[in-house]
Design a protein around this motif. Structure first.
Motif, PDB file in Angstrom:
ATOM      1  N   VAL A  97       0.652  -1.429   0.142  1.00  0.00           N
ATOM      2  CA  VAL A  97      -0.100   0.079  -0.300  1.00  0.00           C
ATOM      3  C   VAL A  97       0.609   1.496  -0.086  1.00  0.00           C
ATOM      4  O   VAL A  97       1.438   1.562   0.759  1.00  0.00           O
ATOM      5  N   HIS A 138      -0.366   8.925  -3.102  1.00  0.00           N
ATOM      6  CA  HIS A 138      -1.519   7.955  -4.378  1.00  0.00           C
ATOM      7  C   HIS A 138      -2.366   7.095  -3.308  1.00  0.00           C
ATOM      8  O   HIS A 138      -3.392   6.747  -3.558  1.00  0.00           O
ATOM      9  N   ASN A 139      -2.226   7.107  -1.525  1.00  0.00           N
ATOM     10  CA  ASN A 139      -2.840   6.276  -0.350  1.00  0.00           C
ATOM     11  C   ASN A 139      -4.186   7.612  -0.523  1.00  0.00           C
ATOM     12  O   ASN A 139      -4.210   7.966  -0.659  1.00  0.00           O
ATOM     13  N   LEU A 140      -5.562   6.671  -0.337  1.00  0.00           N
ATOM     14  CA  LEU A 140      -6.556   7.176  -0.968  1.00  0.00           C
ATOM     15  C   LEU A 140      -7.049   7.621   0.621  1.00  0.00           C
ATOM     16  O   LEU A 140      -7.810   8.729   0.266  1.00  0.00           O
ATOM     17  N   LYS A 176      -4.863  -2.320   8.896  1.00  0.00           N
ATOM     18  CA  LYS A 176      -5.113  -2.691   8.150  1.00  0.00           C
ATOM     19  C   LYS A 176      -5.744  -4.060   8.209  1.00  0.00           C
ATOM     20  O   LYS A 176      -4.599  -4.941   9.329  1.00  0.00           O
ATOM     21  N   VAL A 233      -5.708  -6.589   0.510  1.00  0.00           N
ATOM     22  CA  VAL A 233      -5.142  -5.377  -0.471  1.00  0.00           C
ATOM     23  C   VAL A 233      -6.430  -6.043  -1.717  1.00  0.00           C
ATOM     24  O   VAL A 233      -5.377  -6.849  -1.861  1.00  0.00           O
ATOM     25  N   ALA A 234      -5.810  -4.991  -2.507  1.00  0.00           N
ATOM     26  CA  ALA A 234      -6.542  -5.283  -4.264  1.00  0.00           C
ATOM     27  C   ALA A 234      -7.377  -6.807  -4.017  1.00  0.00           C
ATOM     28  O   ALA A 234      -6.787  -7.771  -5.361  1.00  0.00           O
ATOM     29  N   ALA A 235      -8.272  -7.083  -2.806  1.00  0.00           N
ATOM     30  CA  ALA A 235      -9.209  -8.427  -2.982  1.00  0.00           C
ATOM     31  C   ALA A 235     -10.210  -7.970  -3.587  1.00  0.00           C
ATOM     32  O   ALA A 235     -11.224  -9.749  -3.031  1.00  0.00           O
ATOM     33  N   GLY A 236     -10.901  -7.059  -4.347  1.00  0.00           N
ATOM     34  CA  GLY A 236     -11.799  -7.218  -4.429  1.00  0.00           C
ATOM     35  C   GLY A 236     -13.354  -7.198  -3.017  1.00  0.00           C
ATOM     36  O   GLY A 236     -14.224  -7.045  -3.013  1.00  0.00           O
ATOM     37  N   LEU A 237     -12.392  -5.729  -2.280  1.00  0.00           N
ATOM     38  CA  LEU A 237     -13.220  -5.998  -0.525  1.00  0.00           C
ATOM     39  C   LEU A 237     -13.205  -4.450  -0.380  1.00  0.00           C
ATOM     40  O   LEU A 237     -13.880  -3.978   0.361  1.00  0.00           O
ATOM     41  N   ALA A 238     -12.692  -3.948  -0.886  1.00  0.00           N
ATOM     42  CA  ALA A 238     -12.874  -2.440  -0.511  1.00  0.00           C
ATOM     43  C   ALA A 238     -11.996  -2.008   0.702  1.00  0.00           C
ATOM     44  O   ALA A 238     -12.400  -0.914   0.561  1.00  0.00           O
ATOM     45  N   GLY A 239     -11.423  -2.196   0.431  1.00  0.00           N
ATOM     46  CA  GLY A 239     -10.349  -1.795   1.580  1.00  0.00           C
ATOM     47  C   GLY A 239      -9.558  -0.594   1.607  1.00  0.00           C
ATOM     48  O   GLY A 239      -9.705   0.167   2.446  1.00  0.00           O
ATOM     49  N   GLY A 240      -9.179   0.052   0.684  1.00  0.00           N
ATOM     50  CA  GLY A 240      -9.181   1.348   0.637  1.00  0.00           C
ATOM     51  C   GLY A 240      -9.943   2.615   0.625  1.00  0.00           C
ATOM     52  O   GLY A 240      -9.986   2.987   0.932  1.00  0.00           O
ATOM     53  N   ASP A 259     -11.036   3.149   3.862  1.00  0.00           N
ATOM     54  CA  ASP A 259      -9.326   4.072   4.483  1.00  0.00           C
ATOM     55  C   ASP A 259     -10.114   5.017   4.235  1.00  0.00           C
ATOM     56  O   ASP A 259      -9.958   6.262   5.153  1.00  0.00           O
ATOM     57  N   THR A 313      -7.584  -4.140 -10.822  1.00  0.00           N
ATOM     58  CA  THR A 313      -9.899  -3.828 -10.608  1.00  0.00           C
ATOM     59  C   THR A 313     -10.107  -3.721 -12.666  1.00  0.00           C
ATOM     60  O   THR A 313     -10.774  -3.721 -12.739  1.00  0.00           O
TER      61      THR A 313
END
Ligand code: ATP
Length: 309
Positions: free
Chosen positions: A72, A77-79, A103, A107-114, A117, A189
């Motif tokens: 991350v 660039h971090n959301l 976290k 990350v980039a798992a389709g679970l919208a972690g970013g 945040d 994505t």
């Protein structure tokens, strides 16, 4: 230089949930390049935590720890960084903040972690900076930051339209037991959408969430919900990561009520009937070698919320 607005508390801790998509219907790309979506989100009990504490005016710092932290960015660039910057810009003051992100969502798992945040950051900074904004006030900023950010603020179960940023709470009853199977590595994505376009999209007509799914939610009927789970990005995700196929096929053997790839993948969500079934499935999947790890979660849960510090 203008003085920052009166500081609020010394630190604010906010948690925001991951999401899964119970249905994700994807239309052909619009002129702006975005794909129109008809989706139903459900927030699940896997949380990101963001702690905001004061920093010098105009300084936004990000520190990331926990699951996948090394993947991350800790810069602008971090959301979460973008969320704080956007909020400060809207207020028109050189506000500063240190953001510590813990976290739990891969990350980039389709679970919208970013996105979680970013939503947590909006709530935390609003409180830290003494802005007095509520979720409703923050929704337009959330939509500007990303398609999944408004839902991370709202939580629960909600219908998403537009590019997903337009959210309306769904009439939903019941608590659902899910087992999330995490894959080795993520899926970007944009690559999944590209593959979706290459495979030749066949969006549903009419372009909407099925009445069957909405009925299942209204009645709290987990069995019907299991049959109605659908994701138009599942085929391209499986195409890009063929190892997921076996995982999805395992649902029958494990007698899950339903199975679906979450968002753009690669996380696979299994719906089961009870906590006991979920615990059994978590153990079985963890030992199966089909995924990196598995985790029992429930949904729906609330969106971004302040925690005691
Ligand atoms: P989406 O569907 O929103 O693209 P996702 O849920 O599959 O996302 P995320 O974990 O939200 O995946 O992140 C996708 C990418 O965004 C990551 O590869 C990472 O480089 C970048 N990113 C920026 N900020 C963050 C953040 N705070 N947490 C995780 N990733 C972030």
């Amino acid at each position: 230089m203008a003085e920052p607005i009166l500081p609020g508390p010394l630190a604010v801790r906010v948690r925001a949930p991951a999401k899964i998509n119970l249905t994700l219907r994807v239309g052909r790309p619009r002129p702006d390049g975005f794909h129109p979506l008809a989706t139903v989100y459900q927030a699940v009990s896997l949380y990101e935590e963001v702690t905001a504490s004061p920093a010098d005016p105009g300084v936004i710092e990000v520190r990331v720890t926990g699951e996948g932290a090394e993947q991350v960015p800790a810069d602008d660039h971090n959301l979460a960084h973008r969320a704080a910057r956007l909020l400060a810009y809207q207020i028109g003051e050189p506000l500063g903040v240190t953001l510590r992100i813990e976290k739990a969502v891969p990350v980039a798992a389709g679970l919208a972690g970013g996105s979680a945040d970013a939503a947590a950051t909006l709530v935390a900074c609003s409180l830290l900076w003494g802005l007095g904004l509520d979720h409703q006030d923050l929704l337009p900023l959330a939509a500007e930051l990303g398609s999944d950010v408004p839902f991370a603020l709202l939580g629960g179960t909600a219908v998403g339209s537009g590019r997903g940023e337009s959210v309306a709470p769904a009439l939903a009853r019941g608590n659902y037991h899910w087992v999330l199977a995490f894959a080795d590595g993520g899926l970007p994505t944009p690559a999944v959408y590209r593959r979706y376009d290459e495979l030749g999209p066949t969006p549903p007509d009419p372009f909407e969430v099925s009445a069957g799914l909405m009925n299942a939610l209204r009645n709290g009927d987990a069995e019907q919900l299991g049959r109605e789970l659908i994701n138009d990005l599942q085929a391209p995700a499986l195409d890009l990561m063929p190892s997921l196929r076996k995982l999805v096929e395992a649902a029958e053997e494990y007698r899950a009520l339903g199975v679906v790839v979450s968002g753009s993948g690669p996380t696979v969500a299994f719906l089961v009937a009870s906590q006991a079934d979920a615990v059994d499935l978590t153990v079985a999947l963890s030992a199966s070698g089909l995924c990196r790890s598995a985790r029992y979660v429930t949904g729906p849960v609330t969106g971004a919320r302040v925690l005691p510090t």
